[in-house]
Scaffold this motif. Structure first.
Motif, PDB file in Angstrom:
ATOM      1  N   ARG A  37       0.850  -1.142  -0.001  1.00 31.08           N
ATOM      2  CA  ARG A  37       0.090  -0.080   0.050  1.00 31.08           C
ATOM      3  C   ARG A  37       0.883   1.399  -0.045  1.00 31.08           C
ATOM      4  N   TRP A  38       2.060   1.122   0.776  1.00 29.35           N
ATOM      5  CA  TRP A  38       2.768   2.333   0.685  1.00 29.35           C
ATOM      6  C   TRP A  38       3.537   2.527  -0.487  1.00 29.35           C
ATOM      7  N   TYR A  39       3.981   1.445  -1.175  1.00 25.27           N
ATOM      8  CA  TYR A  39       4.518   1.447  -2.633  1.00 25.27           C
ATOM      9  C   TYR A  39       3.488   2.210  -3.595  1.00 25.27           C
ATOM     10  N   ALA A  40       2.200   1.864  -3.426  1.00 23.33           N
ATOM     11  CA  ALA A  40       1.276   2.382  -4.263  1.00 23.33           C
ATOM     12  C   ALA A  40       1.147   3.777  -4.216  1.00 23.33           C
ATOM     13  N   LEU A  44       5.775   3.787  -6.388  1.00 22.12           N
ATOM     14  CA  LEU A  44       6.811   2.804  -6.964  1.00 22.12           C
ATOM     15  C   LEU A  44       5.770   1.772  -7.260  1.00 22.12           C
ATOM     16  N   VAL A  45       4.675   1.481  -7.343  1.00 25.59           N
ATOM     17  CA  VAL A  45       3.940   0.410  -7.727  1.00 25.59           C
ATOM     18  C   VAL A  45       2.579   1.144  -8.064  1.00 25.59           C
ATOM     19  N   ASP A  46       1.975   0.765  -9.235  1.00 24.91           N
ATOM     20  CA  ASP A  46       0.828   1.312  -9.571  1.00 24.91           C
ATOM     21  C   ASP A  46      -0.170   0.999  -8.528  1.00 24.91           C
ATOM     22  N   ARG A  47      -1.403   1.768  -8.577  1.00 28.87           N
ATOM     23  CA  ARG A  47      -2.645   1.645  -7.831  1.00 28.87           C
ATOM     24  C   ARG A  47      -3.055   0.353  -8.090  1.00 28.87           C
ATOM     25  N   PRO A  48      -3.954  -0.149  -7.409  1.00 31.23           N
ATOM     26  CA  PRO A  48      -4.984  -1.280  -7.738  1.00 31.23           C
ATOM     27  C   PRO A  48      -5.596  -1.079  -8.883  1.00 31.23           C
ATOM     28  N   SER A  49      -5.780  -2.288  -9.746  1.00 30.82           N
ATOM     29  CA  SER A  49      -6.515  -2.145 -11.246  1.00 30.82           C
ATOM     30  C   SER A  49      -8.021  -1.902 -10.829  1.00 30.82           C
ATOM     31  N   TYR A  58      -5.337  -6.772  -8.159  1.00 27.99           N
ATOM     32  CA  TYR A  58      -4.021  -6.278  -8.619  1.00 27.99           C
ATOM     33  C   TYR A  58      -3.846  -7.219 -10.063  1.00 27.99           C
ATOM     34  N   GLU A  59      -2.943  -6.907 -10.859  1.00 29.77           N
ATOM     35  CA  GLU A  59      -2.723  -7.488 -11.935  1.00 29.77           C
ATOM     36  C   GLU A  59      -1.496  -8.075 -12.407  1.00 29.77           C
ATOM     37  N   ARG A  60      -0.955  -8.393 -13.412  1.00 33.63           N
ATOM     38  CA  ARG A  60       0.359  -8.922 -13.777  1.00 33.63           C
ATOM     39  C   ARG A  60       1.447  -7.892 -13.702  1.00 33.63           C
ATOM     40  N   ARG A  61       1.145  -6.773 -13.904  1.00 32.11           N
ATOM     41  CA  ARG A  61       1.637  -5.505 -14.056  1.00 32.11           C
ATOM     42  C   ARG A  61       2.479  -5.196 -12.534  1.00 32.11           C
ATOM     43  N   HIS A  62       1.430  -5.412 -11.702  1.00 30.79           N
ATOM     44  CA  HIS A  62       1.670  -5.111  -9.972  1.00 30.79           C
ATOM     45  C   HIS A  62       2.744  -6.171  -9.707  1.00 30.79           C
ATOM     46  N   LEU A  63       2.507  -7.493 -10.034  1.00 34.19           N
ATOM     47  CA  LEU A  63       3.549  -8.618  -9.881  1.00 34.19           C
ATOM     48  C   LEU A  63       4.966  -8.355 -10.215  1.00 34.19           C
TER      49      LEU A  63
END
Length: 195
Positions: A37-40, A44-49, A58-63
């Motif tokens: 959640r902090w990364y989002a 650093l990481v996309d928000r949930p799809s 979440y999707e493949r890109r988050h992984l």
């Protein structure tokens, strides 16, 4: 799509192959829910799809983003360096850094996007739907002028059109039992002022 827990299971499985862990021991080998959640939040990481109720999906890109981030951390890179390197990276670049095994990338039993409830409140309603929502059965159609008839004690009844003085008298007489009920429950303005 995966829930956050399912995503973290996949991150753990992806890192099980050829991952040495963080060099200084101050960084978790696998991120926890709070870290994701902090990364989002920090980008650093996309928000949930998508969302299913209150559950983030979440999707493949988050992984790919999470595994790439952890692999770069294991090389001693700071989060600022990782963010600068991966900002705007496409899936191919993320896949090259993350090196996630194909079986971990498989969708598994995650819900398909069609199974995710749409965000109906985010889309504008069609004109017919707006009229129907604004005018439930037995009410005035959209665009009809409503007039308030004061019943006393702050209660007002809305009626379509403009009532005559005789209509107002009849409405007041018919509303007497309703006014008695509202007064008994302390729901009229003058009843609250006296309490």
């Amino acid at each position: 799509m995966w829930t956050l827990d399912e995503l973290l299971d996949r991150v753990s499985a992806a890192l099980a192959a050829e991952y040495s862990g963080a060099p200084n021991g101050r960084v978790r080998d696998v991120p926890d829910r709070r870290a994701v959640r902090w990364y989002a939040t920090t980008g650093l990481v996309d928000r949930p799809s998508a969302m299913r109720g209150r559950t983030a999906l979440y999707e493949r890109r988050h992984l790919l983003q999470l595994v790439a981030l952890k692999r770069l951390q294991s090389e001693g890179r700071t989060l600022a360096e990782i963010q600068a390197e991966l900002a705007g990276a496409d899936d191919a670049t993320l896949a090259a850094v993350a090196r996630v095994p194909a079986d971990v990338l498989a969708a598994g039993d995650a819900p398909s996007p069609a199974e995710v409830r749409p965000r109906f409140w985010a889309e504008p309603a069609a004109p017919a739907a707006r009229e129907k929502a604004a005018a439930p059965t037995g009410t005035a159609p959209v665009g009809t002028t409503l007039t308030g008839v004061a019943l006393g004690g702050g209660a007002v009844v809305l009626v379509p059109g403009t009532p005559t003085p005789a209509d107002v008298a009849d409405i007041a007489a018919a509303a007497a039992p309703l006014l008695d009920l509202l007064a008994a429950r302390g729901l009229l303005a003058n009843e609250r002022e006296q309490s």
